[in-house]
Design an enzyme around this catalytic site. Structure first.
Site, PDB file in Angstrom:
ATOM      1  N   SER A 118       0.825  -1.210   0.000  1.00  0.00           N
ATOM      2  CA  SER A 118       0.000   0.000   0.000  1.00  0.00           C
ATOM      3  C   SER A 118       0.856   1.255   0.000  1.00  0.00           C
ATOM      4  CB  SER A 118      -0.872  -0.014   1.257  1.00  0.00           C
ATOM      5  OG  SER A 118      -1.469   1.241   1.457  1.00  0.00           O
ATOM      6  N   TYR A 142      -1.595  -0.501  10.473  1.00  0.00           N
ATOM      7  CA  TYR A 142      -1.861  -1.185   9.195  1.00  0.00           C
ATOM      8  C   TYR A 142      -0.637  -1.077   8.281  1.00  0.00           C
ATOM      9  CZ  TYR A 142      -3.589  -1.627   4.410  1.00  0.00           C
ATOM     10  OH  TYR A 142      -3.736  -1.968   3.084  1.00  0.00           O
ATOM     11  N   LYS A 146       2.202  -3.932   6.674  1.00  0.00           N
ATOM     12  CA  LYS A 146       2.564  -4.082   5.258  1.00  0.00           C
ATOM     13  C   LYS A 146       4.082  -3.971   5.097  1.00  0.00           C
ATOM     14  CE  LYS A 146      -1.446  -4.771   3.398  1.00  0.00           C
ATOM     15  NZ  LYS A 146      -1.760  -6.000   2.692  1.00  0.00           N
TER      16      LYS A 146
HETATM   17  N1  UFG Z   1     -13.366  10.939   2.717  1.00  0.00           N
HETATM   18  C1  UFG Z   1     -14.334  11.900   2.963  1.00  0.00           C
HETATM   19  N2  UFG Z   1     -15.567  11.470   3.362  1.00  0.00           N
HETATM   20  C2  UFG Z   1     -15.875  10.148   3.530  1.00  0.00           C
HETATM   21  C3  UFG Z   1     -14.880   9.187   3.277  1.00  0.00           C
HETATM   22  C4  UFG Z   1     -13.621   9.616   2.876  1.00  0.00           C
HETATM   23  O1  UFG Z   1     -14.098  13.108   2.814  1.00  0.00           O
HETATM   24  O2  UFG Z   1     -17.033   9.840   3.898  1.00  0.00           O
HETATM   25  C5  UFG Z   1     -12.039  11.385   2.241  1.00  0.00           C
HETATM   26  C6  UFG Z   1     -10.880  10.950   3.130  1.00  0.00           C
HETATM   27  O3  UFG Z   1     -10.681  11.870   4.157  1.00  0.00           O
HETATM   28  C7  UFG Z   1      -9.742  10.891   2.114  1.00  0.00           C
HETATM   29  C8  UFG Z   1     -10.430  10.497   0.800  1.00  0.00           C
HETATM   30  O4  UFG Z   1     -11.801  10.756   0.996  1.00  0.00           O
HETATM   31  O5  UFG Z   1      -9.187  12.168   1.940  1.00  0.00           O
HETATM   32  C9  UFG Z   1     -10.261   9.034   0.480  1.00  0.00           C
HETATM   33  O6  UFG Z   1     -10.600   8.275   1.630  1.00  0.00           O
HETATM   34  P1  UFG Z   1     -10.760   6.692   1.609  1.00  0.00           P
HETATM   35  O7  UFG Z   1     -11.159   6.285   2.999  1.00  0.00           O
HETATM   36  O8  UFG Z   1     -11.625   6.286   0.480  1.00  0.00           O
HETATM   37  O9  UFG Z   1      -9.300   6.172   1.273  1.00  0.00           O
HETATM   38  P2  UFG Z   1      -7.931   6.461   2.035  1.00  0.00           P
HETATM   39  O10 UFG Z   1      -7.159   7.366   1.129  1.00  0.00           O
HETATM   40  O11 UFG Z   1      -8.075   6.887   3.426  1.00  0.00           O
HETATM   41  O12 UFG Z   1      -7.385   4.968   2.146  1.00  0.00           O
HETATM   42  C10 UFG Z   1      -6.842   4.289   1.098  1.00  0.00           C
HETATM   43  C11 UFG Z   1      -7.011   2.787   1.261  1.00  0.00           C
HETATM   44  C12 UFG Z   1      -6.275   2.295   2.491  1.00  0.00           C
HETATM   45  C13 UFG Z   1      -4.843   2.737   2.421  1.00  0.00           C
HETATM   46  C14 UFG Z   1      -4.777   4.229   2.231  1.00  0.00           C
HETATM   47  C15 UFG Z   1      -3.384   4.708   2.045  1.00  0.00           C
HETATM   48  O13 UFG Z   1      -8.369   2.477   1.366  1.00  0.00           O
HETATM   49  O14 UFG Z   1      -6.319   0.890   2.527  1.00  0.00           O
HETATM   50  O15 UFG Z   1      -5.487   4.595   1.059  1.00  0.00           O
HETATM   51  O16 UFG Z   1      -3.311   6.078   2.246  1.00  0.00           O
HETATM   52  F1  UFG Z   1      -4.173   2.424   3.551  1.00  0.00           F
END
Ligand code: UFG
Length: 326
Positions: A118, A142, A146
């Site tokens: 990741s 997490y 990894k």
């Molecule tokens: N977000 C919102 N509202 C929501 C959900 C998410 O604004 O309801 C934002 C988050 O703050 C983030 C973006 O949307 O800025 C993407 O969020 P996600 O939760 O979809 O994905 P992440 O970037 O947090 O996580 C992903 C993978 C993880 C991994 C991570 C690495 O899902 O497994 O990238 O940074 F670890």
């Protein structure tokens, strides 16, 4: 006879898309999954062996029965927030489970493993476009798990026992363009399915976690890579490893940054539906922007994304969720 490929976590979101691609490319995937987060309806392209990575005897019998030419290792717990609350679970499933798998792979003399890693390994970085030469410094359990598995694989490569690669995904998203499989997490924390749920009226609103980031529109920027593009990269990496060498780790992203506000606008456009959007506080641990430098993937895998423009990512996800809802 078709060559068998063992796919741990093959009933999960990314694993099931990889199984479809393996099958289309002439391999016989064998799915190893404990169905803790995967689904039996996602097992369509090969036999399912129900088992946990920690159940060494079941794993050994799978290798005896199928003699796989390679292992694609997806099975893992993958929620950052949960890993902060329950790091033991992540150590057990992600590190200890991978150690058992690697022991069995070596004992059974299976030569190749492709590991799901990741971009979270890069931690809180200054720059927004990330290449593989950056130091790895995860900021949550997490990511630590990894990294621990990447380190074990590096040692094994040096010892000459197992040829492997860690594929560091950015934000996996979208669904099979033919609509056979798609994303189904419980709980669902990811942005695109949550925004789609709001468009379908299953959530009352979308909350944008922070609009005061140093990005163009103030919301976080991510690199949404289509899950079918990830699947192709896995099969390509596996084939390259069977006949040769690859670097220890390669980023898999589209190289395109999309903000949370871009995603919301795209879902509204594609669905033709409106829904309430609120600005909330920042979510802990979210970097402002994470976009992949894709040069190494292009060079080593001759791979580039085909489905990862935001409209295709959101469009395929929308089709999938709409069909599930119908
Ligand atoms: N977000 C919102 N509202 C929501 C959900 C998410 O604004 O309801 C934002 C988050 O703050 C983030 C973006 O949307 O800025 C993407 O969020 P996600 O939760 O979809 O994905 P992440 O970037 O947090 O996580 C992903 C993978 C993880 C991994 C991570 C690495 O899902 O497994 O990238 O940074 F670890």
């Amino acid at each position: 006879m078709k060559k068998h490929v063992l796919v741990t976590g093959g009933a999960g979101y990314i694993g099931s898309h990889a199984c479809k691609r393996l099958f289309e490319d002439g391999y016989q995937p064998v799915i190893y999954d404990n169905l803790s987060t995967g689904h039996d309806w996602a097992v369509k392209w090969g036999p399912l062996v129900l088992g946990d990575l920690l159940e060494k005897e079941i794993l050994e019998s799978v290798f005896n029965d199928y003699q796989p030419v390679a292992v694609l290792h997806f099975a893992a717990c993958g929620l950052v927030e949960e890993s902060v609350r329950d790091p033991e679970k992540y150590i057990r499933n992600n590190i200890d489970g991978s150690k058992v798998l690697i022991d069995v792979i070596k004992a059974k003399k299976c030569p190749v493993m492709v590991f799901s890693s990741s971009c979270t390994l890069y931690g809180n970085v200054e720059q927004s476009v990330l290449d593989e030469s950056l130091p790895v410094q995860p900021i949550n359990p997490y990511g630590e798990t990894k990294l621990a598995v990447e380190n074990i694989l590096a040692e094994e490569r040096q010892a000459g026992g197992l040829n492997s690669i860690a594929l560091r995904y950015f934000n996996a998203a979208g669904a099979d363009p033919e609509g056979e499989i798609g994303e189904d997490h419980d709980p669902e924390t990811h942005l695109i399915p949550r925004v789609i749920s709001a468009a379908l009226g299953q959530l009352p609103e979308v909350k944008i976690f922070g609009d005061d980031y140093p990005t163009e529109d103030g919301s976080c920027v991510r690199d949404y890579i289509h899950v079918s593009d990830l699947a192709v990269a896995h099969v390509t990496a596996m084939e390259k490893l069977i006949t040769g060498e690859l670097p220890p780790a390669i980023n898999l992203g589209a190289g395109i940054g999309s903000s949370v506000k871009d995603v919301v606008a795209c879902v509204k456009k594609i669905s033709g539906r409106d829904f309430p959007v609120k600005i909330g506080p920042r979510r802990d641990g979210d970097p402002a922007a994470l976009v992949a430098d894709t040069a190494l993937a292009q060079k080593e895998l001759s791979w580039s994304s085909q489905y990862s423009d935001l409209e295709t990512v959101v469009g395929t996800a929308w089709q999938w969720h709409q069909n599930q809802n119908a």
